[in-house]
Design a protein around this motif. Structure first.
Motif, mmCIF file in Angstrom:
data_model
loop_
_atom_site.group_PDB
_atom_site.id
_atom_site.type_symbol
_atom_site.label_atom_id
_atom_site.label_comp_id
_atom_site.label_asym_id
_atom_site.label_seq_id
_atom_site.Cartn_x
_atom_site.Cartn_y
_atom_site.Cartn_z
ATOM 1 N N ARG A 76 0.819 -1.210 0.000
ATOM 2 C CA ARG A 76 0.000 0.000 0.000
ATOM 3 C C ARG A 76 0.854 1.263 0.000
ATOM 4 N NH1 ARG A 76 -4.939 -1.645 4.177
ATOM 5 N NH2 ARG A 76 -6.022 -3.023 2.708
ATOM 6 N N ARG A 77 2.006 1.190 0.609
ATOM 7 C CA ARG A 77 2.898 2.356 0.609
ATOM 8 C C ARG A 77 3.358 2.688 -0.806
ATOM 9 N NH1 ARG A 77 8.159 2.195 4.354
ATOM 10 N NH2 ARG A 77 6.561 2.473 5.966
ATOM 11 N N GLN A 78 3.570 1.666 -1.620
ATOM 12 C CA GLN A 78 4.091 1.898 -2.970
ATOM 13 C C GLN A 78 2.995 1.875 -4.038
ATOM 14 O OE1 GLN A 78 6.955 -1.306 -2.985
ATOM 15 N NE2 GLN A 78 5.582 -2.713 -4.055
ATOM 16 N N THR A 79 1.739 1.992 -3.582
ATOM 17 C CA THR A 79 0.603 2.020 -4.498
ATOM 18 C C THR A 79 -0.157 3.327 -4.334
ATOM 19 O OG1 THR A 79 0.359 -0.392 -4.395
ATOM 20 C CG2 THR A 79 -1.521 0.869 -5.216
ATOM 21 N N GLY A 80 -0.194 4.142 -5.384
ATOM 22 C CA GLY A 80 -0.957 5.391 -5.352
ATOM 23 C C GLY A 80 -2.385 5.150 -5.805
ATOM 24 N N MET A 81 -3.338 5.882 -5.194
ATOM 25 C CA MET A 81 -4.743 5.749 -5.546
ATOM 26 C C MET A 81 -5.275 7.076 -6.071
ATOM 27 S SD MET A 81 -5.979 2.617 -4.893
ATOM 28 C CE MET A 81 -7.747 2.871 -4.740
ATOM 29 N N VAL A 82 -6.063 6.995 -7.151
ATOM 30 C CA VAL A 82 -6.755 8.154 -7.711
ATOM 31 C C VAL A 82 -8.229 7.795 -7.784
ATOM 32 C CG1 VAL A 82 -6.971 9.722 -9.670
ATOM 33 C CG2 VAL A 82 -4.728 8.773 -9.075
ATOM 34 N N PHE A 83 -9.092 8.694 -7.267
ATOM 35 C CA PHE A 83 -10.506 8.382 -7.104
ATOM 36 C C PHE A 83 -11.391 9.210 -8.030
ATOM 37 C CE2 PHE A 83 -8.312 7.927 -3.039
ATOM 38 C CZ PHE A 83 -8.572 6.598 -2.732
ATOM 39 N N GLU A 256 -19.117 1.964 -5.421
ATOM 40 C CA GLU A 256 -18.786 3.290 -4.939
ATOM 41 C C GLU A 256 -19.296 3.538 -3.526
ATOM 42 O OE1 GLU A 256 -19.882 2.527 -7.838
ATOM 43 O OE2 GLU A 256 -18.607 3.459 -9.352
ATOM 44 N N ARG A 257 -20.230 2.709 -3.043
ATOM 45 C CA ARG A 257 -20.739 2.892 -1.699
ATOM 46 C C ARG A 257 -19.768 2.453 -0.627
ATOM 47 N NH1 ARG A 257 -26.932 0.604 -2.558
ATOM 48 N NH2 ARG A 257 -27.544 2.087 -4.146
ATOM 49 N N LEU A 258 -18.741 1.702 -1.032
ATOM 50 C CA LEU A 258 -17.768 1.219 -0.068
ATOM 51 C C LEU A 258 -16.931 2.360 0.464
ATOM 52 C CD1 LEU A 258 -16.565 -1.927 -1.998
ATOM 53 C CD2 LEU A 258 -18.130 -1.856 -0.070
ATOM 54 N N ILE A 259 -16.524 2.269 1.705
ATOM 55 C CA ILE A 259 -15.674 3.295 2.309
ATOM 56 C C ILE A 259 -14.247 3.089 1.846
ATOM 57 C CG2 ILE A 259 -14.771 4.195 4.487
ATOM 58 C CD1 ILE A 259 -17.391 3.275 5.782
ATOM 59 N N ASP A 260 -13.610 4.157 1.360
ATOM 60 C CA ASP A 260 -12.231 4.069 0.918
ATOM 61 C C ASP A 260 -11.292 4.064 2.115
ATOM 62 O OD1 ASP A 260 -13.211 6.131 -1.735
ATOM 63 O OD2 ASP A 260 -12.493 4.083 -1.946
ATOM 64 N N THR A 261 -10.433 3.065 2.168
ATOM 65 C CA THR A 261 -9.427 3.000 3.230
ATOM 66 C C THR A 261 -8.073 2.772 2.599
ATOM 67 O OG1 THR A 261 -9.791 0.616 3.437
ATOM 68 C CG2 THR A 261 -11.032 2.045 4.931
ATOM 69 N N SER A 262 -7.835 3.477 1.486
ATOM 70 C CA SER A 262 -6.720 3.092 0.641
ATOM 71 C C SER A 262 -5.473 3.929 0.779
ATOM 72 C CB SER A 262 -7.173 3.143 -0.823
ATOM 73 O OG SER A 262 -7.822 4.350 -1.093
ATOM 74 N N PHE A 263 -5.421 4.867 1.731
ATOM 75 C CA PHE A 263 -4.186 5.578 1.925
ATOM 76 C C PHE A 263 -3.159 4.633 2.550
ATOM 77 C CE2 PHE A 263 -5.169 9.625 0.495
ATOM 78 C CZ PHE A 263 -6.463 9.923 0.835
ATOM 79 N N PRO A 264 -1.889 4.852 2.298
ATOM 80 C CA PRO A 264 -0.848 3.942 2.814
ATOM 81 C C PRO A 264 -0.933 3.798 4.322
ATOM 82 C CG PRO A 264 0.085 5.540 1.289
ATOM 83 C CD PRO A 264 -1.319 5.974 1.559
ATOM 84 N N MET A 265 -0.646 2.610 4.768
ATOM 85 C CA MET A 265 -0.681 2.321 6.206
ATOM 86 C C MET A 265 0.740 2.169 6.730
ATOM 87 S SD MET A 265 -3.876 -0.335 6.242
ATOM 88 C CE MET A 265 -3.802 -0.506 7.994
#
Length: 265
Positions: A76-83, A256-265
């Protein structure tokens, strides 16, 4: 680079993604193509193990199975997300929003203080890459939709990712702006050797920018090939290959109703 092995997602009796096995290759710009509710967002989030109800295995080269918490954290640290809806904080500046892409490299306590100069430089460079360095100190809610999406891309770039996952990144934009934003994302990924998986519903954009198109319908992969082999007519034909009587997910049960929890942990 990444292998999904019989990955599936269900919610009770509703199946959002049927067992799917795929290999995603380094440096490819892959498009997940399909209509709303086809399973694109579900499959995209499986690459980052964001579904609590996810089954099967996700294997990442150099890290192993994402069932391992350390491997998942590093992935997740090395994966960027665009929404699609940008997921920015409107009252903060563009630079402050982009700075969130660096949080995965610091402890929770350290993140309460200003970023080190090196991190700030990375964030400014990321803004410059998307042509918005001059907006660094502007509040995000004062920017246009296209500019906000470019801020989202800059935030992903600030992570210095090996992989970018983009969930319908141009769906809320007008056609001309959508073209510019997707072209920008494609160019940066190619220049930096970043792998990308992008969900879209526009066939023309998929054909123009994808190295590979994975078509989905009703939670199943129904097409996986080079873009030049797919046109609108053949896509419509492929779409109808899955009998509507076999549907297990209501048409309005959208990811799309799912909660995004995709920032790096």
């Amino acid at each position: 680079m990444i292998e999904l092995q019989n990955v599936s997602v269900s919610y009770g009796d509703a199946i959002a993604l049927y067992p799917t096995t795929l290999k995603l290759h380094q440096g490819q710009f892959t498009v997940l193509l399909g209509s709303s509710g086809a399973g694109k967002s579900t499959l995209l989030r499986c690459i980052n193990s964001l579904h609590a109800s996810q089954r099967g295995a996700t294997i990442v080269a150099g890290l192993g199975n994402l069932a391992n918490s350390r491997a998942l954290r590093m992935h997740r640290r090395q994966t960027g997300m665009v929404f699609q809806q940008h997921q920015l904080i409107g009252r903060l500046t563009a630079l402050q929003n982009v700075s969130m892409g660096r949080m995965g490299y610091h402890t929770a306590l350290r993140s309460l203080f200003p970023l080190p100069a090196k991190d700030q430089s990375i964030c400014l460079q990321s803004l410059d890459r998307v042509g918005l360095l001059h907006k660094a100190l502007s509040r995000v809610d004062a920017l246009s939709g296209g500019q906000q999406q470019r801020i989202g891309i800059a935030r992903a770039l600030a992570q210095q990712p090996k992989l970018v996952l983009a969930d319908e990144p141009v769906a809320s934009l007008d056609p001309a702006t959508a073209e510019r934003v997707l072209s920008l994302l494609h160019r940066i990924c190619k220049e930096d050797g970043i792998s990308a998986v992008v969900s879209l519903h526009q066939v023309d954009l998929a054909q123009r920018y994808a190295d590979r198109i994975i078509g989905l319908s009703h939670g199943r992969v129904i097409f996986d090939a080079a873009p030049q082999t797919l046109d609108q007519a053949s896509y419509d034909t492929l779409y109808e290959q899955v009998p509507r009587s076999s549907l297990s997910v209501p048409q309005d049960a959208r990811e799309e109703r799912l909660i995004d929890t995709s920032f790096p942990m």
